[in-house]
Every structure is written in C-alpha cells, then in structure tokens.
Enzyme design. Structure first.
Site, PDB file in Angstrom:
ATOM      1  CG  HIS A 172      35.773  34.215  33.426  1.00 11.37           C
ATOM      2  ND1 HIS A 172      37.007  33.625  33.378  1.00 11.37           N
ATOM      3  CD2 HIS A 172      35.967  35.467  33.891  1.00 11.37           C
ATOM      4  CE1 HIS A 172      37.915  34.474  33.817  1.00 11.37           C
ATOM      5  NE2 HIS A 172      37.314  35.600  34.134  1.00 11.37           N
ATOM      6  CD  GLU A 214      38.020  39.232  32.009  1.00  8.92           C
ATOM      7  OE1 GLU A 214      37.670  38.039  32.000  1.00  8.92           O
ATOM      8  OE2 GLU A 214      38.372  39.793  33.053  1.00  8.92           O
TER       9      GLU A 214
HETATM   10  O1  G3P Z   1      37.180  38.077  35.555  1.00  7.23           O
HETATM   11  C1  G3P Z   1      38.269  38.954  35.616  1.00  7.23           C
HETATM   12  C2  G3P Z   1      39.542  38.234  35.464  1.00  7.23           C
HETATM   13  O2  G3P Z   1      39.517  37.278  34.442  1.00  7.23           O
HETATM   14  C3  G3P Z   1      40.722  39.142  35.290  1.00  7.23           C
HETATM   15  O3  G3P Z   1      41.743  38.581  36.041  1.00  7.23           O
HETATM   16  O4  G3P Z   1      43.566  38.645  37.648  1.00  7.23           O
HETATM   17  O5  G3P Z   1      43.825  39.738  35.377  1.00  7.23           O
HETATM   18  O6  G3P Z   1      42.335  40.763  37.121  1.00  7.23           O
HETATM   19  P1  G3P Z   1      42.932  39.494  36.564  1.00  7.23           P
END
Ligand code: G3P
Length: 224
Positions: A94, A142
């Site tokens: 992550h 991400e």
């Molecule tokens: O692991 C998911 C996370 O990194 C995304 O965060 O708060 O943007 O949904 P968020």
C-alpha cells in the site's frame, strides 16, 4: 479468491475503525453482503482480524504482511499468523506502507504458500505492469496524490485506470485489477467498471462517513 466485482474497504488505522469499531463495521458490511449478495471485503489491523472473522459473515483481509520466516523475528506480521487469525487475503505494498520490489515478490510467494489472496497496490501504469509479472491475485491502482481526497481516481485520472487494466491484462490476463483513491459513491464504482476495473479499494468514504450504511448501499448499487 473472492468474487469480483468487489468492494474492499481498507479501514487503515483510523480510530473510527479500530478495535470494537472495526468489528461494528465488519458486522454492518456482513449484513449488507448477505442482503445484497455483493462481494465485500474489509481490510483491518492485525489486532482486529480474529474478532472480525468471528462474526462469520465477511471475508477479512490484513493490510500488510512481512515475508519473514517463522522463528526469531520480533514485531513483524507473519503471513501464517494472519492466516491463523482467519484472514483470507492481504494488501501488499500500500502507498502508506511501501515495499521494495523483492519484498513484494516475497510477500506474494508467502501469501500463496499460506493461502491468502494477494492484492498488490501500485501507484502508476508502469508499476502496475511490473507487479502483474509477479502474478498476485489482484492489483489495485491508487495514485497516492488522490488518496483521502474528494475526487475519485475515476474522475481525476480515468486513463490511469484503463491503461493499468490494459497493461496488467497484457502481462497476466488472470490478474484482477481494482482502482482506488477518492472513491466515495456508487457512480465512482460504476465508472471504475466502465474503465475495465474489477472493483474498488477505498477507505475514508466509508470510515469517515456520518451514515456508513447509506454510503455502503450507494457503493453496492454502483456494482450493478
Ligand atoms: O486503500 C485504499 C485507500 O488508499 C484509498 O483511500 O480514503 O481515498 O478511499 P481513500
């Protein structure tokens, strides 16, 4: 491996989802998964895995594992330990717990050895393509700069999702691709599917919500 399309809620280390509050969220998600038949997963801290698993209604993932051997290692998260606690999968790499490439590879190997679904988190198309070559169960693209924000990656940078899907499938067609960062609504979930993603990985949109059930129902509706 869990069915896709999938919604994975990573509760991170938010106090709103630590200890009994992690269990409460797992109970809510389990109820909604049973009612809607949606594929939902919660990723919790090591100390909360067994209590969430004990509810018996929702697959539980770890947020990280360390590729250490059993034995004289102190303060690491052993893959065998999260498996013994009842976890069925784990996030790896992550953006808030970045690993070196060799460690990512070792974590996938150990996850496979103990029977954990592996979800490798990546930050761009190149790392998504590289991670695909290590054959995890899933990849979650991400962009770190969008994490925790109010604009979904599917709106802010749709190409990073569709290009990551293409890149991963060109290397390993069997690896599922999720996307995350700023995902908050059912529309974001639907958009992710249109971009070729097999689901979403999110955190604050659920954890920080005033009405978590309302948000989860909206997200689930987006899977349709
Ligand atoms: O692991 C998911 C996370 O990194 C995304 O965060 O708060 O943007 O949904 P968020």
């Amino acid at each position: 491996m869990e069915q896709t399309p999938i919604i994975i809620v990573n509760v991170k280390t938010y106090l709103e989802s630590t200890g009994p509050r992690a269990v409460a969220m797992a109970r809510l998600m389990g109820t909604l998964a049973s009612e809607t038949k949606a594929s939902l997963v919660i990723a919790v801290q090591p100390s909360d895995i067994s209590a969430c698993v004990a509810l018996g209604r929702l697959p539980v993932y770890a947020q990280h594992i360390d590729p250490m051997p059993p034995g004289s290692c102190t303060g690491w998260v052993l893959p065998e330990a999260v498996k013994a606690a009842g976890a069925v999968g784990t996030l790896i790499n992550h953006s808030e717990h970045r690993l070196r490439l060799a460690d990512i590879d070792a974590c996938i190997t150990r996850a496979n050895a103990v029977g954990l679904t592996s979800v490798v988190c990546t930050n761009n198309v190149a790392t998504s393509k590289a991670a695909a070559g290590l054959l995890p169960s899933m990849i979650a693209i991400e962009p770190p700069e969008l994490i925790g924000g109010d604009i979904s990656v599917t709106t802010a940078d749709p190409r990073i999702v569709s290009d990551s899907v293409k890149a991963v499938k060109s290397v390993a067609p069997g690896v599922k691709v999720l996307c995350g960062a700023g995902v908050k609504t059912g529309e974001d979930v639907t958009a992710a599917g249109r971009l070729g993603a097999d689901g979403v990985l999110l955190a604050s949109g659920v954890v920080k919500a005033k009405d978590q059930e309302k948000v989860l129902r909206d997200l689930i509706a987006g899977l349709r």
